[in-house]
Motif scaffolding. Structure first.
Motif, mmCIF file in Angstrom:
data_model
loop_
_atom_site.group_PDB
_atom_site.id
_atom_site.type_symbol
_atom_site.label_atom_id
_atom_site.label_comp_id
_atom_site.label_asym_id
_atom_site.label_seq_id
_atom_site.Cartn_x
_atom_site.Cartn_y
_atom_site.Cartn_z
ATOM 1 N N THR A 53 0.671 -1.321 -0.398
ATOM 2 C CA THR A 53 0.043 -0.038 0.090
ATOM 3 C C THR A 53 0.764 1.537 -0.167
ATOM 4 O OG1 THR A 53 -1.246 -1.626 0.999
ATOM 5 C CG2 THR A 53 -1.864 1.097 1.362
ATOM 6 N N VAL A 54 1.948 1.490 0.943
ATOM 7 C CA VAL A 54 2.842 2.482 1.254
ATOM 8 C C VAL A 54 3.668 2.526 -0.243
ATOM 9 C CG1 VAL A 54 4.904 3.468 2.449
ATOM 10 C CG2 VAL A 54 2.582 2.076 3.392
ATOM 11 N N GLY A 55 4.070 1.794 -0.846
ATOM 12 C CA GLY A 55 4.973 1.704 -2.122
ATOM 13 C C GLY A 55 4.102 1.252 -3.371
ATOM 14 N N LEU A 56 2.475 1.583 -3.004
ATOM 15 C CA LEU A 56 1.450 2.357 -4.256
ATOM 16 C C LEU A 56 1.240 3.716 -4.219
ATOM 17 C CD1 LEU A 56 -0.586 -1.137 -4.837
ATOM 18 C CD2 LEU A 56 0.460 -0.435 -6.425
ATOM 19 N N ALA A 57 1.053 4.126 -2.901
ATOM 20 C CA ALA A 57 1.028 5.496 -2.893
ATOM 21 C C ALA A 57 2.354 6.418 -3.181
ATOM 22 C CB ALA A 57 0.727 5.590 -1.336
ATOM 23 N N GLY A 58 3.521 5.886 -2.945
ATOM 24 C CA GLY A 58 4.972 6.684 -3.101
ATOM 25 C C GLY A 58 4.584 6.395 -5.373
ATOM 26 N N LEU A 59 4.489 5.811 -5.633
ATOM 27 C CA LEU A 59 4.527 5.257 -7.004
ATOM 28 C C LEU A 59 3.848 6.546 -7.435
ATOM 29 C CD1 LEU A 59 5.784 3.651 -9.376
ATOM 30 C CD2 LEU A 59 3.778 1.916 -9.192
ATOM 31 N N THR A 60 2.181 6.719 -7.065
ATOM 32 C CA THR A 60 1.267 7.338 -7.449
ATOM 33 C C THR A 60 1.582 8.456 -7.730
ATOM 34 O OG1 THR A 60 -0.645 5.256 -6.394
ATOM 35 C CG2 THR A 60 -1.500 7.285 -7.431
#
Length: 66
Positions: A47-54
């Protein structure tokens, strides 16, 4: 008021520490068992990785448009 750029690193680490606190609170109050960490920890990291990627993709697109 002047708008400033999002600091992606601060966003990612803030979400990570918020998630760690949330998991700790759930463990502390016996809402979730230790065995649930097998699911909760990877879910937090994804989840944190996807937020950073977004946020990164959004920053790149704004830079290209402006």
């Amino acid at each position: 008021m002047k708008r400033h750029d999002t600091d992606i690193m601060s966003l990612v680490f803030g979400l990570f520490f918020l998630g760690v606190f949330g998991i700790w609170a759930l463990l502390k109050h016996d809402v979730m068992g230790v065995a649930a960490l097998e699911v909760a920890a990877p879910l937090l990291l994804v989840t944190v990785g996807l937020a950073g990627l977004t946020a990164s993709i959004g920053k790149i697109r704004r830079g290209r448009d402006g």
